[in-house]
Design an enzyme around this catalytic site. Structure first.
Site, PDB file in Angstrom:
ATOM      1  N   GLU A  19     -18.390   7.391  -4.391  1.00  9.93           N
ATOM      2  CA  GLU A  19     -17.157   8.176  -4.306  1.00  9.93           C
ATOM      3  C   GLU A  19     -17.105   9.211  -5.429  1.00  9.93           C
ATOM      4  O   GLU A  19     -16.749  10.367  -5.235  1.00  9.93           O
ATOM      5  CB  GLU A  19     -15.959   7.226  -4.405  1.00  9.93           C
ATOM      6  CG  GLU A  19     -14.600   7.898  -4.281  1.00  9.93           C
ATOM      7  CD  GLU A  19     -13.464   6.898  -4.419  1.00  9.93           C
ATOM      8  OE1 GLU A  19     -13.259   6.377  -5.558  1.00  9.93           O
ATOM      9  OE2 GLU A  19     -12.780   6.610  -3.425  1.00  9.93           O
ATOM     10  N   ASP A  45       0.554  11.117   0.106  1.00 18.04           N
ATOM     11  CA  ASP A  45      -0.476  12.149   0.226  1.00 18.04           C
ATOM     12  C   ASP A  45      -1.824  11.528   0.548  1.00 18.04           C
ATOM     13  O   ASP A  45      -1.965  10.301   0.565  1.00 18.04           O
ATOM     14  CB  ASP A  45      -0.555  12.945  -1.082  1.00 18.04           C
ATOM     15  CG  ASP A  45      -1.120  12.104  -2.217  1.00 18.04           C
ATOM     16  OD1 ASP A  45      -0.716  10.918  -2.361  1.00 18.04           O
ATOM     17  OD2 ASP A  45      -1.974  12.597  -2.971  1.00 18.04           O
ATOM     18  N   TRP A  53       0.856  -1.202   0.000  1.00 13.38           N
ATOM     19  CA  TRP A  53       0.000   0.000   0.000  1.00 13.38           C
ATOM     20  C   TRP A  53       0.886   1.244   0.000  1.00 13.38           C
ATOM     21  O   TRP A  53       2.090   1.131   0.261  1.00 13.38           O
ATOM     22  CB  TRP A  53      -0.933   0.018   1.223  1.00 13.38           C
ATOM     23  CG  TRP A  53      -2.178   0.832   0.964  1.00 13.38           C
ATOM     24  CD1 TRP A  53      -2.479   2.044   1.465  1.00 13.38           C
ATOM     25  CD2 TRP A  53      -3.254   0.464   0.086  1.00 13.38           C
ATOM     26  NE1 TRP A  53      -3.693   2.484   0.953  1.00 13.38           N
ATOM     27  CE2 TRP A  53      -4.169   1.518   0.100  1.00 13.38           C
ATOM     28  CE3 TRP A  53      -3.527  -0.645  -0.723  1.00 13.38           C
ATOM     29  CZ2 TRP A  53      -5.349   1.508  -0.655  1.00 13.38           C
ATOM     30  CZ3 TRP A  53      -4.698  -0.652  -1.478  1.00 13.38           C
ATOM     31  CH2 TRP A  53      -5.588   0.412  -1.427  1.00 13.38           C
ATOM     32  N   GLU A  58      -3.017   8.802  -1.538  1.00  9.29           N
ATOM     33  CA  GLU A  58      -2.266   7.546  -1.419  1.00  9.29           C
ATOM     34  C   GLU A  58      -1.422   7.232  -2.645  1.00  9.29           C
ATOM     35  O   GLU A  58      -1.198   6.075  -2.980  1.00  9.29           O
ATOM     36  CB  GLU A  58      -3.230   6.367  -1.160  1.00  9.29           C
ATOM     37  CG  GLU A  58      -4.350   6.708  -0.209  1.00  9.29           C
ATOM     38  CD  GLU A  58      -5.121   5.502   0.292  1.00  9.29           C
ATOM     39  OE1 GLU A  58      -6.016   5.045  -0.435  1.00  9.29           O
ATOM     40  OE2 GLU A  58      -4.816   5.021   1.398  1.00  9.29           O
ATOM     41  N   GLU A  59      -0.977   8.263  -3.338  1.00 11.64           N
ATOM     42  CA  GLU A  59      -0.276   8.025  -4.600  1.00 11.64           C
ATOM     43  C   GLU A  59       1.132   8.596  -4.654  1.00 11.64           C
ATOM     44  O   GLU A  59       2.016   8.020  -5.255  1.00 11.64           O
ATOM     45  CB  GLU A  59      -1.081   8.635  -5.758  1.00 11.64           C
ATOM     46  CG  GLU A  59      -2.409   7.965  -5.936  1.00 11.64           C
ATOM     47  CD  GLU A  59      -3.308   8.656  -6.950  1.00 11.64           C
ATOM     48  OE1 GLU A  59      -4.184   7.989  -7.485  1.00 11.64           O
ATOM     49  OE2 GLU A  59      -3.125   9.865  -7.184  1.00 11.64           O
TER      50      GLU A  59
HETATM   51  C1  NOJ Z   1      -6.247   3.286  -4.207  1.00 11.27           C
HETATM   52  C2  NOJ Z   1      -6.226   4.628  -3.540  1.00 11.27           C
HETATM   53  O1  NOJ Z   1      -7.097   4.615  -2.469  1.00 11.27           O
HETATM   54  C3  NOJ Z   1      -6.576   5.705  -4.525  1.00 11.27           C
HETATM   55  O2  NOJ Z   1      -6.549   6.944  -3.913  1.00 11.27           O
HETATM   56  C4  NOJ Z   1      -5.591   5.647  -5.628  1.00 11.27           C
HETATM   57  O3  NOJ Z   1      -5.899   6.624  -6.605  1.00 11.27           O
HETATM   58  C5  NOJ Z   1      -5.558   4.286  -6.257  1.00 11.27           C
HETATM   59  N1  NOJ Z   1      -5.328   3.275  -5.248  1.00 11.27           N
HETATM   60  C6  NOJ Z   1      -4.517   4.202  -7.351  1.00 11.27           C
HETATM   61  O4  NOJ Z   1      -3.226   4.392  -6.822  1.00 11.27           O
HETATM   62  C1  NOJ Z   2      -9.190   6.643  -1.847  1.00 14.54           C
HETATM   63  C2  NOJ Z   2      -8.917   8.040  -1.436  1.00 14.54           C
HETATM   64  O1  NOJ Z   2      -8.033   8.591  -2.355  1.00 14.54           O
HETATM   65  C3  NOJ Z   2      -8.363   8.103  -0.042  1.00 14.54           C
HETATM   66  O2  NOJ Z   2      -8.213   9.442   0.347  1.00 14.54           O
HETATM   67  C4  NOJ Z   2      -9.253   7.395   0.921  1.00 14.54           C
HETATM   68  O3  NOJ Z   2      -8.648   7.376   2.178  1.00 14.54           O
HETATM   69  C5  NOJ Z   2      -9.526   5.978   0.456  1.00 14.54           C
HETATM   70  N1  NOJ Z   2      -9.979   5.955  -0.897  1.00 14.54           N
HETATM   71  C6  NOJ Z   2     -10.607   5.330   1.316  1.00 14.54           C
HETATM   72  O4  NOJ Z   2     -11.796   6.041   1.179  1.00 14.54           O
END
Ligand code: NOJ
Ligand code: NOJ
Length: 579
Positions: A425, A197, A141, A200-201
């Site tokens: 979402e 960030d 992750w 999560e990227e």
């Molecule tokens: C899952 C993350 O929660 C999301 O924010 C991200 O864009 C995708 N993975 C792709 O990295």
């Molecule tokens: C993807 C989002 O980008 C992230 O901010 C969030 O924490 C996860 N999904 C779970 O909702």
């Protein structure tokens, strides 16, 4: 004839979408959002799918995407909204109170779990997500994410302050403080390290994260002194000052917006910054830009740049005039689910403006600066910089238009909310149908806090008023190495060589801020240029030399960029020829 019909249809569709009244939407959507939010909290929520008590699932969706986990960030934002409702007496139910206490108990367990980010004392609090049976998630992750502890501390301190005011200081000292202190100790220790960030990227430094960390330590200092935990005060204060200093560095003065991440190679136009603004709201701080208050000139300028980034990339926005609200997403370069608008991002765009209106009304004036002029010009093409009293017609014109503009974002969400009121979402950029995780929990508090902000609800402040940014930011950048850059280049009179590159120490590719090298007639008649700079250790960066004549950029070196990775320690000397 044919095209005339098209015009009529387009026109009617627009009217139809905006004609449902905002009050109608709020009246129907508020209770649905609240119920759907609570449905995603264990153990009793109807969609919480077996989550342990006090855990917030991100969404009941188990595939495409699988969001049946609990994220520290999402959970903290959800509970902050619930704690605000409870402590502002909007919902005083005992079931809400026990859910908040369940949240505290669950977080107490999660903090102690050893996980891929570390143990409780070696960085484990930066772990972004856990299984909903209170165990560690061990797959790959984007970790660590360093906003979670600060956001959780903010939620818990808000609750703690209320408990102290309501004669329950012993629960605060015995039960809440140990949890809060772990989060704040983590934040004070690791704030200056990179992490992923909120999306999560990107692993770098991130504005939203810095803002949350800063706020949490300020609130921590106040709470600690209230309950006599004075030993932490000096360290938290020092690091809060460092954070406030660092927070200023995200501002991009040339293009008038916050570059949300220091890495990642994107424009930096990102809902990250709008979310940072609304989660930094402290009405007592007025329109202070140092903490990016919603009505500050920087936050307003940023709002325009952020929203404008989505006007042409989603076809559902195509028919909308340049000064009307549109659907917004995370950031324009997003490719997750093909890059779509998000409900929580569009709601945040509204919330920032509602908060701004609340402060302008309270202070009975608004100020237009050269920084915020472009934002205000959207609503009155003749507006000029200056301060406008509430009694002036300019104030009325601007605030009326801004209120309508803010409502427009809510109406965009309304248009793409299905009949049952559920919020996923994302929604599709071409036709607005809901997309990705259904019942995204975070979509609900985002909606509810925007509605509350529209009513003028002001959450408890956090000490943002009159904070001084240290005049020199203390260097707390971790291990550094000295790089001696030497360039062999012949130059003409009034010409100088500068260096610019991909990291903070090299001005993040901003030629205006580039460090200038030195030379002298004794160095082969100005043909050897030198500068020694401190650069973070073990860091890969790219750079180029540039030429300026009388301070004006005249040439870049040819492509490709130069690149280098610093060693763990020591001094490095580079001697290179102009390319
Ligand atoms: C899952 C993350 O929660 C999301 O924010 C991200 O864009 C995708 N993975 C792709 O990295
Ligand atoms: C993807 C989002 O980008 C992230 O901010 C969030 O924490 C996860 N999904 C779970 O909702």
């Amino acid at each position: 004839m044919h095209s005339a019909w098209l015009v009529v249809l387009t026109f009617c569709a627009t009217v139809l979408a905006q004609s449902g009244s905002i009050e109608d939407y709020i009246n129907s959507e508020a209770p649905i959002s609240k119920a759907n939010l609570l449905a995603n909290i264990g153990p009793n929520g109807s969609r919480s799918s077996g989550a342990k008590a006090g855990l917030v699932i991100a969404s009941p969706s188990t595939s495409d995407p699988d969001y049946l986990f609990t994220w520290t960030r999402d959970s903290a934002l959800v509970f902050k909204s619930l704690i605000d409702q409870y402590t502002l007496s909007e919902d005083t139910s005992s079931s809400l109170r026990s859910s908040i206490d369940d949240y505290v108990a669950a977080q107490t367990v999660l903090q102690q779990l050893t996980n891929p980010s570390g143990t409780v004392s070696t960085g484990g609090l930066g772990e972004p997500k856990f299984n909903i049976n209170l165990t560690t998630f061990t797959d790959g992750w984007g970790r660590p994410q360093r906003d979670g502890p600060g956001l959780r501390a903010i939620a818990l301190i808000t609750y703690a302050n209320w408990l102290i005011d309501n004669s329950n200081a012993s629960y605060v000292t015995n039960t809440l403080w140990p949890v809060i202190k772990l989060d704040l100790d983590y934040t004070a220790k690791y704030w200056n390290q990179s992490g992923f960030d909120l999306w999560e990227e990107v692993s770098s430094r991130s504005f939203f994260t810095t803002a949350a960390q800063h706020r949490s330590l300020r609130q921590g200092v106040t709470l600690a002194s209230k309950i006599g935990q004075t030993s932490v005060i000096s360290e938290y204060t020092t690091q809060a000052n460092n954070l406030l200093c660092f927070l200023q560095s995200y501002w991009n003065p040339t293009d008038n917006y916050v570059t949300s991440n220091t890495g990642g190679g994107r424009s930096g136009k990102d809902a990250n910054s709008v979310l940072a603004s609304i989660h930094s709201f402290d009405a007592s701080a007025g329109c202070d830009a140092r903490t990016f208050q919603p009505c500050s000139d920087k936050a307003l300028a940023n709002h325009k740049v952020y929203v404008d980034a989505f006007r042409t990339i989603y076809s559902i926005n195509n028919a909308t005039a340049d000064n009307k609200a549109v659907a917004t997403g995370r950031y324009p370069e997003d490719v997750y689910y093909d890059g779509q608008p998000w409900y929580l991002a569009t709601a945040a765009a509204a919330e920032q403006l509602y908060n701004a209106l609340t402060v302008w009304t309270a202070q009975e004036s608004l100020e237009v600066t050269s920084t915020s002029l472009a934002f205000f010009c959207q609503f009155s093409s003749s507006v000029q910089t200056g301060t406008y009293a509430a009694s002036s017609s300019t104030f009325t014109t601007l605030t009326t238009a801004i209120k309508a503009y803010a409502d427009g974002f809510i109406l965009v969400n309304a248009k793409y909310t299905p009949a049952d009121g559920s919020l996923a979402e994302q929604f599709h950029k071409d036709d607005g149908h809901p997309l990705s995780a259904k019942h995204l929990t975070w979509s609900y508090p985002a909606t509810l806090t925007a509605f509350a902000a529209r009513k003028g609800v002001v959450p408890a402040g956090w000490g943002a008023k009159d904070l001084a940014v240290p005049s020199v930011c203390e260097s707390n950048l971790g291990p550094q190495v000295t790089m001696s850059f030497n360039l062999i280049a012949s130059t003409v009179k009034n010409e100088k060589i500068s260096i610019v590159g991909s990291i903070d120490a090299l001005s993040n590719w901003s030629p205006d801020d580039a460090h200038t090298l030195k030379s002298s007639p004794y160095l082969l008649n100005y043909s050897i240029w030198n500068i020694n700079l401190k650069i973070p250790a073990s860091t890969r960066f790219e750079y180029k030399f540039i030429r300026k004549v009388n301070g004006t950029l005249t040439a870049w070196e040819s492509d490709p960029n130069r690149s280098y990775e610093t060693p763990a320690k020591g001094i490095k000397v580079l001697v290179q020829n102009w390319r």
